[in-house]
Design a protein around this motif. Structure first.
Motif, PDB file in Angstrom:
ATOM      1  N   MET A   1       0.844  -1.195   0.000  1.00  0.00           N
ATOM      2  CA  MET A   1       0.000   0.000   0.000  1.00  0.00           C
ATOM      3  C   MET A   1       0.879   1.244   0.000  1.00  0.00           C
ATOM      4  O   MET A   1       1.887   1.285   0.680  1.00  0.00           O
ATOM      5  CB  MET A   1      -0.874   0.023   1.253  1.00  0.00           C
ATOM      6  CG  MET A   1      -1.841  -1.128   1.342  1.00  0.00           C
ATOM      7  SD  MET A   1      -3.009  -1.215  -0.004  1.00  0.00           S
ATOM      8  CE  MET A   1      -2.303  -2.466  -1.027  1.00  0.00           C
ATOM      9  N   PRO A   2       0.493   2.246  -0.696  1.00  0.00           N
ATOM     10  CA  PRO A   2       1.332   3.443  -0.745  1.00  0.00           C
ATOM     11  C   PRO A   2       1.533   4.007   0.649  1.00  0.00           C
ATOM     12  O   PRO A   2       0.668   3.929   1.502  1.00  0.00           O
ATOM     13  CB  PRO A   2       0.527   4.411  -1.601  1.00  0.00           C
ATOM     14  CG  PRO A   2      -0.464   3.578  -2.314  1.00  0.00           C
ATOM     15  CD  PRO A   2      -0.704   2.376  -1.480  1.00  0.00           C
ATOM     16  N   ALA A   3       2.690   4.574   0.820  1.00  0.00           N
ATOM     17  CA  ALA A   3       3.028   5.330   2.024  1.00  0.00           C
ATOM     18  C   ALA A   3       3.014   4.490   3.287  1.00  0.00           C
ATOM     19  O   ALA A   3       3.258   4.981   4.359  1.00  0.00           O
ATOM     20  CB  ALA A   3       2.094   6.517   2.216  1.00  0.00           C
ATOM     21  N   GLU A   4       2.730   3.228   3.132  1.00  0.00           N
ATOM     22  CA  GLU A   4       2.666   2.442   4.345  1.00  0.00           C
ATOM     23  C   GLU A   4       4.062   1.984   4.742  1.00  0.00           C
ATOM     24  O   GLU A   4       4.361   1.854   5.916  1.00  0.00           O
ATOM     25  CB  GLU A   4       1.770   1.231   4.144  1.00  0.00           C
ATOM     26  CG  GLU A   4       1.149   0.774   5.427  1.00  0.00           C
ATOM     27  CD  GLU A   4      -0.280   0.356   5.218  1.00  0.00           C
ATOM     28  OE1 GLU A   4      -0.629  -0.714   5.685  1.00  0.00           O
ATOM     29  OE2 GLU A   4      -1.036   1.095   4.575  1.00  0.00           O
ATOM     30  N   GLY A   5       4.879   1.714   3.738  1.00  0.00           N
ATOM     31  CA  GLY A   5       6.234   1.233   4.022  1.00  0.00           C
ATOM     32  C   GLY A   5       7.054   2.350   4.615  1.00  0.00           C
ATOM     33  O   GLY A   5       7.039   3.470   4.132  1.00  0.00           O
ATOM     34  N   ARG A   6       7.742   2.053   5.679  1.00  0.00           N
ATOM     35  CA  ARG A   6       8.665   2.982   6.290  1.00  0.00           C
ATOM     36  C   ARG A   6       9.821   3.153   5.330  1.00  0.00           C
ATOM     37  O   ARG A   6      10.216   2.207   4.666  1.00  0.00           O
ATOM     38  CB  ARG A   6       9.168   2.314   7.579  1.00  0.00           C
ATOM     39  CG  ARG A   6      10.090   3.124   8.458  1.00  0.00           C
ATOM     40  CD  ARG A   6       9.312   4.119   9.267  1.00  0.00           C
ATOM     41  NE  ARG A   6       9.934   5.390   9.206  1.00  0.00           N
ATOM     42  CZ  ARG A   6      10.852   5.779  10.082  1.00  0.00           C
ATOM     43  NH1 ARG A   6      11.222   5.005  11.044  1.00  0.00           N
ATOM     44  NH2 ARG A   6      11.389   6.958   9.967  1.00  0.00           N
ATOM     45  N   PRO A   7      10.388   4.359   5.232  1.00  0.00           N
ATOM     46  CA  PRO A   7      11.588   4.471   4.414  1.00  0.00           C
ATOM     47  C   PRO A   7      12.597   3.425   4.872  1.00  0.00           C
ATOM     48  O   PRO A   7      12.759   3.217   6.071  1.00  0.00           O
ATOM     49  CB  PRO A   7      12.090   5.885   4.705  1.00  0.00           C
ATOM     50  CG  PRO A   7      11.180   6.455   5.729  1.00  0.00           C
ATOM     51  CD  PRO A   7       9.981   5.601   5.806  1.00  0.00           C
TER      52      PRO A   7
END
Lengths: 646, 582
Positions: A1-7
């Protein structure tokens, strides 16, 4: 999902679906422990989530199933009829739409609930970890690197977040999908289902092979990455030395070698990981083709009542069957990875806290004219030990004075290796005791025993004639001020940092303490005075200034006894003078234990303890020890005395 | 930034181009498959044409084979292109760092440089692979599937067009909004972790003041705050999936309705329905992928900028064009030298320094912290460039020398010194790669290091751990001195290099220097008066200026600061020396 992954946060924090699985004992037990932890506060949430996942999957499956009836029950009959009536179709589509809508809604509900479950669980875990950490003995921090501790708060919590918020629900989702799709496929056609299963087997086999290959390269990649990072860290930290010795060429050569090695392993690891996707996709496609052909033949001959509508539906299921099966192994991997982190976190939560069986408390007190001490509700500046005697069921109050006695104390960080042997010392209230001796002689260790950072193996330490074991640690430590050699400051204003010694201190008290510590002068010159923000352990201040703040912090606590660790590092002469004066005024009228490096401190002490290899080898005043011509004399004059002990 | 980073693709340009090419080919194969599928149903199953089913089936297997081949090749080249790019980035950064002067190094912190070379490069590597594979694949897949959908049935396909535009717009705003939230959350989150770090390293202070409860409260407040922010940010994110599902389902319903009508009306065939449904998934999935890639890339932009900063940093000290290759002697002169660490700064660290030092002299430098003692000597070997005036070594301006030559002849023992992992001999040979073992031993004897080295389990072959953690501070300093001596320099600078060495050994080292290398000009910076009192002349520094310069005797008579330091150290306030732990 977009933006869900931590950098992606560095090699340690990378999520590697195909990386080597870390080894943990009894992952099942660990998993259930984690689940119990999640369920403890979020049982209802979790039940709803599972139900919603079910509904979501079923809504999807019913939609696909509908394609069959769309073709077989509506389109084909309709195209055969002369006056097609679309009303039943519209009704059917309406029903499907309603189910879809329920599916969408339940999908939203479960995702939304999972946010609370995940973040709430992580918050609870973090809080529990921190609370636990505060209760741990100093020994824990000696034996665990700060980097490892920090990595629990960052990497391990991050992978847990991934696991709870995504891997587990997706796992359930995949599982439910597989089961329901499988049932639907069986309902549609058993032979085609068998064919699909065979192809899934092929695909899983290929995935396992590739994962094995890629896994070993990932391991190599981690190793090479570690090697290169270590090299970079060492060389860049020593960059100035590299320059001074014109060692640039040589270091580039070695760097290139390591860099090249990393490239090789990274390239291979990623190659096999990348190949997995197209392999799975194309095996899926071939499975699709085979089913299409076989299904086409079946439909054509009408074997087993197979129809075109069934074929179209089946083919859609075929596609949605291989996907979750491939995903499940990835999710399992992610879960195992996260379990390794959970293992470390639970290990922290399981650590034995610092035991505190003390019951003697420190209370505000007043002294009656007749000399008796009675407790007081307000802050009087006078403190007393509240001592409850069980045998006589009485409570006595004894004024806090700061007398410290060591009686035959033995101590070692490990039971099998003693560092201090038979330490005996006696400090009357207000006396100054200096410890001198070589590094490693045990000076710092002794001071760490007074406030019970460590517990002794043998002997007794008494504070105002009370065994320190009987005093509540919190109260014991509050009655002892301490200024360590390596100063630690907290993020916050200068004033907040000083106030750390006494949380309810007024501004005037802070200023008074700063003045006593000789810190007022430089604080006034800071851009915002007492409101100047300090960050990164007071990085904007000089070493001497940080020490002055630490002295002010101790001064505001106004403890009857004091432990001072004089700085050895050479700070500039003028600040050093200020620090010295600050320390001197702090020591006034307090029992002081000082790890001394300065002649003046040593000379003005009431008693000097000369330590060697964990034993007090000489004791006495400066003059006595000089007259003795022993180790002290040697340390003091740089010449060997006549009575050199040891 | 893009230009700087892009320049490092170098020999992996071919792979970087091949990857998207193969990815696009793979997409084409994948788009053709549903078309063949439709044809199996339309012309095969419906017409009862087994021949056609086999033919189309065979074509599909071939397509799947092509898809497999192109996919594998795309994966392979993608891996090597991104790993190679990362390798080149690291290499370029490392090589550039090697050219950095001291002031360049000061500009970046050590940990900053390490992060840039490790975490940031890894981020870029992942993002690059993402760009090469996904960013090409997703739009290609979107366009191909869309084109195919239009080819199959334009009327129905127009539903997709509307869906794509709608979904695309919603996703775009959603992602942008969540990105903004997440950036804030992660900043706070990092702060929280920083405060944990602070607590861990200051745990003794916390415990000494019995502030556990206070810390717990502080933490739980921050933790609660983070919880709220995360929930707020993620509540937006979780909209993605339902919106996506809603769009897919709407499309299915619409296509079913339209399709049924058209099939019944004769303007479409049954098989087309299944291929249209397949394209529907392709189109919407690629949209999802695009938004994912968008997030990845946005995240890595910051990393890219940090890397570019290192790559674009120009070394501010470089070799002159026609360098002088020999240093005639060890004389040093400062003429009207002023110096500031920052360019254009008004506050000079050193002001109007004038010195004439003959070859072979031993010069002591003393003064408080911040009086610019280190800055003064660092200029001699051109570790920094003067802001005004000039410095001559052996009669030539230091700027005329070849840097390697100058720095071999002017050997500095830095205040913050470092040993590297490797044996003692390897460390010593940093000074002179060709030094024989005898020469190394000789240097160590001069630096009073020989004795303790011989007492070590493996003598000169003892392995030094990273950062020299297995030797004491005093031992480390002596090894560093020995390493500097091996250069056989004309000028030797000891920047507070014996602070952890006990006075007796310190004395012995100075005596050895005076006797064994009398021709070498020596600068000794020290805090202890005793370390410099036997120097030929002593410089007293105060606030970046020379407050006094002369023999100890002269200074005691004329210089107030020196007298103050001398008196405070000789009577009463001096160090109570502890012996170094041996």
């Amino acid at each position: 999902m977009p933006a869900e992954g931590r950098p992606v946060r560095g090699p340690g924090g990378r999520r590697r679906a195909m990386g080597p699985r870390p080894k943990i004992e009894n992952p099942g037990k660990l998993f259930w422990r984690l689940m119990r932890y999640v369920l403890k506060n979020y049982t209802l949430h979790c039940v709803i989530v599972v139900i919603c996942i079910f509904i979501g999957v079923l809504a999807n499956v019913q939609g696909t199933m509908f394609i069959r009836s769309l073709i077989d029950d509506y389109i084909l009959p309709l195209s055969k009829s002369a006056h097609p009536d679309f009303a039943p179709l519209a009704g059917a589509l309406g029903r499907v739409a309603v189910f879809y809508l329920i599916g969408v809604l339940s999908s939203y509900i479960y995702s939304r609930l999972m946010v609370n479950v995940t973040q709430g669980t992580l918050r609870n875990l973090r809080n529990e970890m921190f609370i636990k950490m505060q209760s741990l003995p100093i020994k824990y921090f000696d034996t665990h690197s700060h980097g490892d501790i920090m990595s629990m708060y960052t990497n391990d919590i991050d992978t847990l977040r991934q696991m709870i918020s995504q891997s587990i629900p997706q796992f359930i989702n995949s599982f439910v999908t597989i089961v329901s799709v499988f049932i639907s496929m069986v309902v549609l056609s058993i032979p085609l289902t068998c064919l699909t299963l065979i192809m899934v087997g092929v695909s899983l086999f290929a995935a396992k092979k590739l994962a094995g290959l890629s896994g070993s390269y990932f391991m190599a990649q981690q190793r090479d990455l570690g090697g290169l990072n270590g090299y970079i860290e060492e060389m860049v930290s020593g960059q100035k030395v590299v320059k001074v010795f014109c060692h640039e060429e040589a270091s580039i050569r070695e760097f290139n070698e390591k860099n090249e090695k990393l490239f090789e392993s990274a390239n291979n690891a990623n190659k096999y990981a990348n190949i997995l996707m197209p392999v799975n996709a194309q095996i899926g496609n071939i499975s699709y083709v085979l089913c299409a052909m076989a299904g086409g033949i079946l439909a054509l001959n009408g074997v087993f009542g197979f129809t075109i509508g069934k074929l179209v539906s089946f083919l859609t299921f075929n596609k949605s069957f291989s996907m979750p099966i491939n995903q499940i192994s990835m999710q399992l991997n992610a879960i195992v990875m996260a379990l390794a982190g959970a293992d470390r976190i639970f290990a922290l939560l399981d650590e034995e806290p610092e035991v505190d069986e003390g019951y003697v408390e420190l209370v505000n007190a007043e002294e009656k004219p007749d000399g008796t001490v009675v407790p007081s509700d307000s802050r009087t500046g006078i403190w007393a030990w509240k001592h409850y005697h069980r045998e006589s069921n009485t409570t006595t109050y004894q004024r806090l004075e700061g007398k410290v006695v060591f009686d035959g104390v033995d101590f070692g960080y490990h039971d099998d290796k003693m560092i201090l042997h038979d330490i005996r010392l006696f400090a009357e209230p207000g006396q100054k005791i200096a410890f001198v001796g070589a590094t490693g002689a045990g000076k710092t260790t002794i001071t760490n025993l007074i406030n019970r950072f460590y517990d002794i193996q043998d002997g007794k330490i008494r504070y105002d004639d009370i065994n320190v074991n009987k005093i509540r640690k919190k109260d014991l430590r509050q009655s002892l001020g301490i200024v360590l050699q390596d100063t630690h400051l907290f993020t916050g204003t200068v004033e907040e940092n000083i106030r750390y010694g006494k949380l309810d201190a007024t501004h005037d008290e802070v200023v008074a303490a700063a003045k006593l510590a000789n810190a007022h002068g430089f604080i006034k010159r800071l851009p915002e005075g007492y409101d100047t923000m300090l960050t990164g352990d007071g990085a904007s201040l000089s070493q001497g200034q940080r020490q002055l703040l630490a002295i002010a912090r101790a001064a505001i606590a106004d403890p009857p006894a004091l432990i001072l660790d004089e700085a050895t590092s050479s700070i500039d002469t003028r600040t050093e003078k200020l620090v010295q004066q600050g320390m001197d005024s702090l020591m006034k009228e307090r029992t002081t234990f000082v790890i001394a490096h300065r002649l003046s401190t040593v000379r003005n002490s009431d008693c000097i303890m000369v330590l060697e290899d964990g034993r007090i080898i000489e004791r006495g005043t400066h003059d006595e020890l000089i007259a003795r011509q022993g180790k002290y004399y040697q340390l003091y004059t740089g010449k060997a005395g006549k009575n050199l002990a040891g | 930034m893009l230009k700087t980073l892009g320049a490092q693709i170098k020999e992996y340009k071919r792979d970087s181009i091949l990857t998207p090419v193969f990815m696009i080919l793979e997409v084409i194969c994948e788009t053709i498959i549903p078309l063949l599928m439709a044809s199996i149903i339309n012309d095969g199953v419906e017409e009862g044409n087994m021949q056609h089913i086999y033919l189309a089936g065979f074509a599909m297997v071939v397509m799947a084979g092509c898809g497999l081949f192109t996919g594998v090749m795309g994966g392979k080249y993608g891996a090597s292109a991104s790993a190679g790019f990362a390798k080149n980035l690291r290499k370029a950064m490392y090589e550039n760092i090697q050219t950095f002067s001291f002031s360049n190094i000061d500009k970046f912190s050590t940990s900053g440089l390490v992060t840039r070379m490790t975490t940031d490069v890894t981020n870029i590597q992942n993002a690059y692979q993402m760009i090469l594979r996904m960013c090409m694949r997703a739009p290609a897949s979107l366009i191909c599937a869309m084109a195919m959908a239009f080819y199959v049935n334009a009327r129905v396909a127009s539903v997709y067009l509307v869906a794509v535009i709608l979904l695309g717009t919603i996703l775009f705003f959603l992602v942008r909004k969540t990105m903004k939230y997440f950036n804030q959350v992660f900043k706070k989150y990092d702060k929280l972790n920083e405060s944990v770090q602070e607590n861990v390293s200051a745990i003794r202070v916390v415990k000494a003041y019995a502030r556990e409860e206070y810390e717990k409260e502080k933490f739980s407040r921050a933790s609660e705050n983070i919880y709220r922010m995360f929930v707020k940010a993620e509540s937006l994110t979780v909209l993605n999936n339902p919106i996506m599902m809603f769009t897919v389902y709407s499309c299915i319903i619409l296509i079913s309705w339209l399709g049924a009508n058209m099939i019944v009306g004769g303007s479409m065939r049954t098989g087309d329905l299944s291929s249209l449904l397949a394209y529907c998934m392709n189109i919407l999935m690629s949209l999802m992928m695009l938004s994912m890639a968008f997030v990845m890339i946005t995240i890595s932009v910051a990393s890219g900028e940090r890397i570019a900063e290192v790559l674009n940093e120009k070394a501010d000290i470089v070799n002159p064009e026609h360098p002088v290759m020999t240093v005639p002697d060890g004389s040093v002169s400062f003429r009207h030298v002023s110096f500031s660490y920052k360019k254009n700064a008004r506050d000079m660290v050193l002001k109007e320094i004038n010195l004439e030092i003959a070859s072979g002299e031993t010069i002591g430098v003393i003064g408080g912290t911040g009086s610019a003692k280190s800055s003064l000597v660092n200029l001699i070997s051109r570790l920094y460039d003067v802001t005004e005036g000039e410095i001559c070594v052996g009669g030539y301006n230091v700027k005329e020398y070849d840097l390697d030559v100058l720095r071999s002849e002017v050997s500095v023992v830095l205040q913050k010194n470092v040993l590297f992992s490797g044996t003692i001999l390897e460390n010593l040979r940093w000074g002179n790669a060709d030094a024989t073992e005898e020469e190394c031993v000789k240097a160590c004897q001069l630096a009073c290091a020989d004795e303790f080295i011989r007492n070590m389990p493996e003598g000169y072959h003892t392995y030094i751990e990273q950062g020299g953690t297995n030797v004491s501070g005093g031992q480390k300093q002596r090894l560093c001195i020995a390493r500097a001596l091996l250069k056989k320099p004309k000028i030797l600078i000891l920047d507070d290099s014996t602070s952890a060495v006990d006075t007796a050994t310190d004395r012995k080292i100075r005596k050895a220097f005076a006797e064994e290398i009398p021709g070498t000009t020596k600068f000794v910076i020290a805090q202890r008066v005793s370390s410099i009192s036997d120097c030929d002349r002593i410089i007293v520094m105060e606030n970046g200026q020379i407050d006094g310069f002369g023999t100890e005797k002269e200074l005691l008579e004329t210089n107030k600061i020196y007298r103050e330091i001398y008196e405070s150290q000789m009577y009463g306030n001096g160090d109570f020396d502890e012996e170094g732990k041996e």
